[in-house]
Design an enzyme around this catalytic site. Structure first.
Site, PDB file in Angstrom:
ATOM      1  N   ARG A  79      23.554 -28.088  43.064  1.00 50.61           N
ATOM      2  CA  ARG A  79      24.203 -29.381  43.216  1.00 50.61           C
ATOM      3  C   ARG A  79      23.279 -30.471  43.758  1.00 50.61           C
ATOM      4  NH1 ARG A  79      29.591 -29.624  44.271  1.00 50.61           N
ATOM      5  NH2 ARG A  79      29.501 -27.451  44.933  1.00 50.61           N
TER       6      ARG A  79
ATOM      7  N   CYS B 210      47.325 -33.390  28.666  1.00 44.78           N
ATOM      8  CA  CYS B 210      48.752 -33.124  28.891  1.00 44.78           C
ATOM      9  C   CYS B 210      48.925 -32.222  30.099  1.00 44.78           C
ATOM     10  CB  CYS B 210      49.346 -32.451  27.682  1.00 44.78           C
ATOM     11  SG  CYS B 210      49.180 -33.463  26.235  1.00 44.78           S
TER      12      CYS B 210
ATOM     13  N   TYR C 240      27.970 -29.859  38.021  1.00 45.16           N
ATOM     14  CA  TYR C 240      29.283 -29.243  37.793  1.00 45.16           C
ATOM     15  C   TYR C 240      30.264 -30.164  37.085  1.00 45.16           C
ATOM     16  CZ  TYR C 240      27.304 -25.951  41.121  1.00 45.16           C
ATOM     17  OH  TYR C 240      26.475 -25.058  41.764  1.00 45.16           O
TER      18      TYR C 240
HETATM   19  C1  LIG Z   1      26.186 -21.664  42.819  1.00 44.32           C
HETATM   20  C2  LIG Z   1      25.024 -20.911  43.304  1.00 44.32           C
HETATM   21  C3  LIG Z   1      23.909 -21.594  43.790  1.00 44.32           C
HETATM   22  C4  LIG Z   1      23.826 -23.083  43.898  1.00 44.32           C
HETATM   23  O1  LIG Z   1      24.789 -23.635  44.713  1.00 44.32           O
HETATM   24  P1  LIG Z   1      24.771 -25.227  44.975  1.00 44.32           P
HETATM   25  O2  LIG Z   1      25.939 -25.432  45.861  1.00 44.32           O
HETATM   26  O3  LIG Z   1      24.971 -25.873  43.646  1.00 44.32           O
HETATM   27  O4  LIG Z   1      23.474 -25.560  45.599  1.00 44.32           O
HETATM   28  C5  LIG Z   1      22.831 -20.836  44.170  1.00 44.32           C
HETATM   29  N1  LIG Z   1      22.841 -19.492  44.100  1.00 44.32           N
HETATM   30  C6  LIG Z   1      23.902 -18.811  43.634  1.00 44.32           C
HETATM   31  C7  LIG Z   1      23.851 -17.354  43.548  1.00 44.32           C
HETATM   32  C8  LIG Z   1      25.028 -19.499  43.229  1.00 44.32           C
HETATM   33  O5  LIG Z   1      26.074 -18.814  42.784  1.00 44.32           O
END
Ligand SMILES: *Cc1c(COP(=O)(O)O)cnc(C)c1O
Length: 433
Positions: A295, A363, A392
């Site tokens: 993220r 909907c 996301y």
């Molecule tokens: C989702 C995820 C991340 C990244 O998480 P962010 O919140 O997008 O930084 C890293 N490692 C694993 C294993 C994840 O499932």
């Protein structure tokens, strides 16, 4: 109002991204439209790499982007150039990385239910690391590796049992989680004992990921310490050296005025300090350190631009502002009431005096971008932009109600280019018989 570093305003009072006029981009590419700023993505990758280098050491780390936050061929090209790794959770993400010529010796394969077909694809592609989630996967991988006369380097996904003070739906460090093996009930030691007897796998690392959109640094420091203690226990009990520690991602970003993310350098310094201290305490070599931000690398670089179609004022109840997208391009409110900030790109300085619901076109009453969002007075035909949508959103988009997905347009050095084209009706039908 806050604006991400790639956003600003110009003389016409319009919102700009990477210096380009957002209303002009909306006119050129149509709405709904995902816009992203490439320079900010690259700067963020560089900031992670620079901090890791400074706090941990030149050749002893890898910053791995969590593909699920934004997966497209163009993204892998950026990551490759910036010296980043990538983590993958499906054959589809792996296939995208392969097609983008991403260096597969920088890829980590996650997931709590990798299929046999996916494991074979990953073994044949030569990924760097399988992050094994459970015993069935371990045995399947061992057998498939042996069939191919190879040995797969593996890490284990560990639940370190840490409460990261975040939304329940996106909390994965506790024992009640579908991901990984638990520390507190001995599962980790059991699976390592079992793996150490297999010849198709080699245990090289441990992995944990304690949650997402976390604003505190303590849980990360604590997780690092718990994992280092575990590495020491494994050495003591089995004589196995764990060379690699992957501490996951989850670093928070700013969606609204109320969010206060920690600086990248601060997170990295807390994590690396905890690892270094613990290594000293246990007399361990410093492990190769991996972090997996998703993220925080892409969210602030992206916005979504919509056109308002109707404004429905229900007196004394609520005003619904309907846009030409919604849960099909951004399901995060519908999934977990994620909060966002919206602005009017044609009047960026107008004061947000109204509180409205921004509704999508599906909907589903729950198809909202937000239920109580601050906006200036708005009318049909206005453009509306939702901020911080680089992570996301595109990757979680759907075809509900057969709404085609918007294109992704990347802005870089004063130029815009389509990196994912707009879906057509024909695209929606391509698998229909
Ligand atoms: C989702 C995820 C991340 C990244 O998480 P962010 O919140 O997008 O930084 C890293 N490692 C694993 C294993 C994840 O499932």
């Amino acid at each position: 109002m806050f604006l991400s570093p790639c956003l600003s305003k110009n003389e016409q009072g319009h919102l700009t991204i990477g210096g380009l006029d957002v209303p002009a981009l909306a006119k050129e590419y149509g709405t709904p439209l995902y816009l992203m700023d490439e320079n900010l993505i690259r700067e963020t990758c560089r900031a992670y790499n620079a901090s890791m280098k400074e706090h941990y050491g030149k050749d002893n780390f890898l910053v791995v982007f969590a593909s699920k936050a934004f997966c497209a061929k163009y993204m892998y090209r950026i990551l490759a150039e910036e010296g980043m790794g990538a983590d993958l959770v499906s054959g589809g993400e792996l296939y995208t990385a392969i097609q983008a010529n991403f260096p597969l010796d920088r890829t980590y394969f996650h997931g709590n239910n990798k299929t046999e077909q996916e494991i074979i694809l990953a073994l044949d592609a030569g990924i760097r690391r399988f992050v094994v989630d459970n015993r069935e996967e371990l045995l399947k991988l061992d057998a498939l590796a042996k069939e191919r006369n190879t040995v797969a380097d593996i890490s284990f996904r560990v639940k370190p049992g840490i409460d990261a003070h975040t939304h329940d739906f996106i909390q994965t460090g506790q024992i009640d989680s579908k991901f990984g093996v638990a520390l507190e009930n001995g599962e980790v030691m059991q699976i390592i004992a079992e793996a150490s007897k297999l010849s198709g796998v080699r245990v090289v690392g441990l992995h944990c990921h304690i949650g997402s959109q976390i604003f505190e640094t303590e849980p990360f420091g604590l997780a690092a310490k718990v994992m280092m203690d575990l590495i020491a226990d494994i050495r003591a009990k089995f004589g196995i050296t764990i060379d690699e520690l992957n501490l996951g991602g989850g670093f928070g970003v700013r969606y609204t005025e109320a969010d206060h993310p920690v600086l990248i350098d601060e997170i990295v310094s807390v994590l690396t300090d905890a690892v270094k201290e613990s290594a000293k305490e246990h007399d361990l070599e410093l492990p190769f350190l991996v972090i997996e931000p998703g993220r925080s690398i892409v969210a602030p670089s992206g916005i979504t631009v919509y056109t308002v179609g109707s404004v429905k004022e229900i007196k004394d109840v609520r005003t619904y502002v309907s846009v030409d997208g919604g849960m099909t391009d951004n399901p995060r409110y519908a999934l977990y009431e994620a909060e966002y900030t919206a602005v009017l790109p044609e009047r960026i300085e107008a004061e947000a005096t109204e509180t409205v619901a921004i509704a999508g076109r599906c909907c589903e009453s729950g198809d909202l971008i937000g239920k109580e969002m601050k906006l200036p007075p708005v009318k049909a035909g206005d453009l509306l932009a939702v901020l911080t949508t680089g992570a996301y959103n595109y990757s979680m988009s759907s075809h509900y109600n057969r709404v085609p997905n918007p294109p992704v347009v990347m802005v870089c050095d004063g130029k815009a280019k389509t990196i994912v084209r707009r879906e057509t009706y024909e695209d929606l039908l391509k698998n229909d018989i």
